[in-house]
Design a protein around this motif. Sequence first.
Motif, PDB file in Angstrom:
ATOM      1  N   ARG A 147      33.956  30.026  40.745  1.00  0.00           N
ATOM      2  CA  ARG A 147      32.558  29.916  41.174  1.00  0.00           C
ATOM      3  C   ARG A 147      31.604  29.956  39.983  1.00  0.00           C
ATOM      4  NH1 ARG A 147      34.156  33.587  45.214  1.00  0.00           N
ATOM      5  NH2 ARG A 147      33.202  35.303  44.034  1.00  0.00           N
ATOM      6  N   ARG A 148      31.944  30.751  38.982  1.00  0.00           N
ATOM      7  CA  ARG A 148      31.057  30.917  37.831  1.00  0.00           C
ATOM      8  C   ARG A 148      31.285  29.879  36.744  1.00  0.00           C
ATOM      9  NH1 ARG A 148      29.150  36.719  36.732  1.00  0.00           N
ATOM     10  NH2 ARG A 148      28.688  37.441  38.837  1.00  0.00           N
ATOM     11  N   GLY A 149      32.146  28.921  37.009  1.00  0.00           N
ATOM     12  CA  GLY A 149      32.381  27.861  36.026  1.00  0.00           C
ATOM     13  C   GLY A 149      33.232  28.299  34.857  1.00  0.00           C
ATOM     14  N   LEU A 159      40.940  26.997  31.550  1.00  0.00           N
ATOM     15  CA  LEU A 159      39.730  27.721  31.194  1.00  0.00           C
ATOM     16  C   LEU A 159      38.691  26.744  30.667  1.00  0.00           C
ATOM     17  CD1 LEU A 159      40.688  30.981  29.229  1.00  0.00           C
ATOM     18  CD2 LEU A 159      39.791  30.804  31.551  1.00  0.00           C
ATOM     19  N   THR A 160      37.450  26.899  31.087  1.00  0.00           N
ATOM     20  CA  THR A 160      36.369  26.091  30.537  1.00  0.00           C
ATOM     21  C   THR A 160      35.890  26.720  29.227  1.00  0.00           C
ATOM     22  OG1 THR A 160      34.666  27.365  31.679  1.00  0.00           O
ATOM     23  CG2 THR A 160      35.641  25.497  32.875  1.00  0.00           C
ATOM     24  N   GLU A 161      34.996  26.023  28.553  1.00  0.00           N
ATOM     25  CA  GLU A 161      34.402  26.590  27.342  1.00  0.00           C
ATOM     26  C   GLU A 161      33.673  27.886  27.679  1.00  0.00           C
ATOM     27  OE1 GLU A 161      33.998  26.819  23.383  1.00  0.00           O
ATOM     28  OE2 GLU A 161      34.945  25.103  24.397  1.00  0.00           O
ATOM     29  N   LEU A 237      31.496  42.137  35.514  1.00  0.00           N
ATOM     30  CA  LEU A 237      32.090  40.975  34.870  1.00  0.00           C
ATOM     31  C   LEU A 237      32.106  39.742  35.768  1.00  0.00           C
ATOM     32  CD1 LEU A 237      35.186  42.620  33.119  1.00  0.00           C
ATOM     33  CD2 LEU A 237      33.149  41.695  31.996  1.00  0.00           C
ATOM     34  N   LEU A 238      32.311  39.944  37.087  1.00  0.00           N
ATOM     35  CA  LEU A 238      32.521  38.797  37.974  1.00  0.00           C
ATOM     36  C   LEU A 238      31.716  38.865  39.270  1.00  0.00           C
ATOM     37  CD1 LEU A 238      36.394  38.505  37.559  1.00  0.00           C
ATOM     38  CD2 LEU A 238      34.685  36.878  36.714  1.00  0.00           C
ATOM     39  N   GLY A 239      30.874  39.887  39.421  1.00  0.00           N
ATOM     40  CA  GLY A 239      30.074  39.989  40.623  1.00  0.00           C
ATOM     41  C   GLY A 239      30.878  40.335  41.865  1.00  0.00           C
TER      42      GLY A 239
END
Length: 246
Positions: A147-149, A159-161, A237-239
């Motif tokens: 959800r957080r990209g 993993l994204t940047e 960290l992740l809500g």
Amino acid sequence: MNEMRPGPESPSCGPAPAALLAAFAAALADETRAAICMTLLEGRAWTAGELARITSVAPSTISGHLTRLLDAGICVTERQGRHSYVRIADGATARLLDDLASHAIPDRDAAHAVPVVAAPDPLARARTCYDHFAGRLGMAVTDAMERRGLLRTEDVFELTEAGRDWCAEAGIGLGGEGRRRLASSCLDWTERRRHLGGLAGARLCARALEEQWVVRPTGGGRALEVTDAGERAFGELLGLTADAWS
């Protein structure tokens, strides 16, 4: 006259490395044995009878396949009461099998059928799958990262940047394990979905254990309990809230 040297089969030097590698590869070079390894990759131990049903082979046939995997050091058995359980030998072997599967199966992250297995609630709530989170906690972490990209899950987990930056900010180091993938997916036998594995999943779990965000209940095992500190950390960290894994 040239001196005779021990050959690869000589007891003085043991089997040659190439022979050992060939024997290991041969143990995997069978569809039924490969199916057994894929079933065991999630980390749960199964009886021979359960593995026979899952792979749709006769109990007498599964015994021979398990012997090959045991002899190759890919699997080990554990006895509990009257029952003997089979599992992958260790985390290093599991990571090797996971890497091989990810390389060989391009659509490994696609949804497919998994055996329906009842699990005690503590295991279904939060547990380790070798070296990363599984159960509702594992899925909550995976979903929140997506959800957080921070994580792509459409095809192969990646993993994204932003995800790499998040790991650095969270104190989750991603170096030092050679060619292991930063992110991989692992099929969860209680949630019937894929959760985050790979180096990022392992390092996040290790950090959580080190900081006591999660602890193992008295008596050991793979179940985890999220502490008050863990609720705060996962929230920051992740809500996430405790409802995500309760």
